[in-house]
Design an enzyme around this catalytic site. Structure first.
Site, PDB file in Angstrom:
ATOM      1  N   LYS A 206      29.875  14.563 -25.577  1.00  0.00           N
ATOM      2  CA  LYS A 206      31.341  14.575 -25.683  1.00  0.00           C
ATOM      3  C   LYS A 206      31.947  15.306 -24.501  1.00  0.00           C
ATOM      4  O   LYS A 206      31.241  15.826 -23.630  1.00  0.00           O
ATOM      5  CB  LYS A 206      31.818  15.129 -27.020  1.00  0.00           C
ATOM      6  CG  LYS A 206      31.506  16.559 -27.308  1.00  0.00           C
ATOM      7  CD  LYS A 206      32.245  17.060 -28.545  1.00  0.00           C
ATOM      8  CE  LYS A 206      32.016  16.240 -29.812  1.00  0.00           C
ATOM      9  NZ  LYS A 206      32.428  16.954 -31.033  1.00  0.00           N
TER      10      LYS A 206
ATOM     11  N   LYS B 240      30.475   7.486 -32.312  1.00  0.00           N
ATOM     12  CA  LYS B 240      31.383   8.259 -33.181  1.00  0.00           C
ATOM     13  C   LYS B 240      32.830   8.031 -32.760  1.00  0.00           C
ATOM     14  O   LYS B 240      33.170   8.191 -31.593  1.00  0.00           O
ATOM     15  CB  LYS B 240      31.087   9.754 -33.043  1.00  0.00           C
ATOM     16  CG  LYS B 240      29.925  10.240 -33.879  1.00  0.00           C
ATOM     17  CD  LYS B 240      29.528  11.646 -33.460  1.00  0.00           C
ATOM     18  CE  LYS B 240      30.626  12.671 -33.655  1.00  0.00           C
ATOM     19  NZ  LYS B 240      30.235  13.972 -33.047  1.00  0.00           N
TER      20      LYS B 240
HETATM   21  O1  LIG Z   1      30.316  17.026 -33.566  1.00  0.00           O
HETATM   22  C1  LIG Z   1      30.325  18.247 -33.631  1.00  0.00           C
HETATM   23  C2  LIG Z   1      31.231  19.085 -32.833  1.00  0.00           C
HETATM   24  O2  LIG Z   1      30.891  19.111 -31.508  1.00  0.00           O
HETATM   25  C3  LIG Z   1      31.422  20.414 -33.426  1.00  0.00           C
HETATM   26  O3  LIG Z   1      31.848  21.362 -32.479  1.00  0.00           O
HETATM   27  P1  LIG Z   1      32.164  22.846 -33.002  1.00  0.00           P
HETATM   28  O4  LIG Z   1      30.968  23.293 -33.785  1.00  0.00           O
HETATM   29  O5  LIG Z   1      32.367  23.648 -31.778  1.00  0.00           O
HETATM   30  O6  LIG Z   1      33.382  22.718 -33.839  1.00  0.00           O
END
Ligand SMILES: O=C[C@H](O)COP(=O)(O)O
EC number: 4.2.3.153
Length: 251
Positions: A29, A87
């Site tokens: 991401k 996703k």
């Molecule tokens: O898909 C999961 C996310 O990247 C969660 O990120 P985070 O744990 O920093 O909210």
């Protein structure tokens, strides 16, 4: 429960590769473009090449608008780039019908190209802050669109967490509805090791994490640390063992 970790670059993915034995899915991401910000196709491809072949690579398509054609094309781009988990953050969908429209396009675009790809319809635990579909609508959106999993993350990364917006009993209902639809239930949103007991107890299939495995717990300025991934996994395994023992004692 499977562990999904979200690196933001090829360098971080290499750190994930060092901890590959402790994680199940590498999720590409671009956090500076949003909670489910999409990264470049060449980054997905390089990360696919960098992590062990037996680890699925997931890619987020973005915090998407209600533009089914645009989103379907983007999802195909992620699949062509080597992601097998796709996703989609249904950020701009104000109604379940809009969300189903978007996800049907994604499922068709992705599965026409790669039938074994795994499509995840993601909503937001803090949907009330951004005006998108209610968290408990996600299981039905995923089922009716032919997706493989329903997910919740948080849209606003301001330190508030999954359980601040959707308490454990409502997350349990989310998981129950998702399983009733014969799909996998994924939960994320600044999840910490201390949340793993509840997430295990309610039957979560996939937990998504970034901040908790970054240096200083900082998902923006910190970088993913292999030792924190290993420690998080050890906690997951401990909770799985404890829960199995409790169930065995009770029966
Ligand atoms: O898909 C999961 C996310 O990247 C969660 O990120 P985070 O744990 O920093 O909210």
């Amino acid at each position: 429960m499977l562990l999904l970790i979200s690196p933001d670059s090829v360098d971080e993915a290499l750190d994930c590769a060092k901890a590959a034995e402790h994680l199940d899915i590498v999720d590409v991401k671009k956090p500076d473009e949003g909670s489910l910000g999409a990264n470049f196709p060449w980054v997905i491809r390089e990360i696919r090449d960098a992590v062990p072949a037996d680890k699925p690579v997931s890619a987020t398509v973005g915090d998407v608008p209600y533009k089914p054609g645009t989103v379907a094309q983007a999802a195909l781009g992620a699949a062509v780039s080597g992601a097998t988990y796709i996703k989609v953050g249904l950020y701009g969908c104000a109604t379940p019908d809009q969300a189903i429209d978007v996800m049907r396009g994604v499922v068709r675009a992705v599965k026409d190209y790669r039938p074994d790809a795994f499509v995840v319809a993601s909503g937001y635990a803090d949907a009330h802050r951004i005006g998108c579909v209610n968290p408990l609508a996600l299981p039905d959106i995923a089922r009716r669109s032919g997706s493989d999993a329903a997910m919740l993350d948080t849209a606003v990364k301001d330190g508030t967490r999954l359980f601040d917006h959707v308490p454990p009993d409502v997350c349990a209902e989310f998981v129950r509805l998702t399983h009733e639809a014969e799909l996998l239930a994924a939960l994320a949103g600044s999840v910490k090791a201390g949340d793993l007991g509840e997430l295990t107890r309610i039957g979560t299939d996939i937990v998504g994490v970034r901040g908790a495995v970054c240096e200083g717990g900082d998902r923006d300025a910190g970088r993913i640390q292999p030792r924190l991934v290993a420690a998080f996994r050890a906690e997951m395994d401990r909770h799985a063992r404890d829960y199995a023992a409790t169930v065995a004692t009770a029966s």
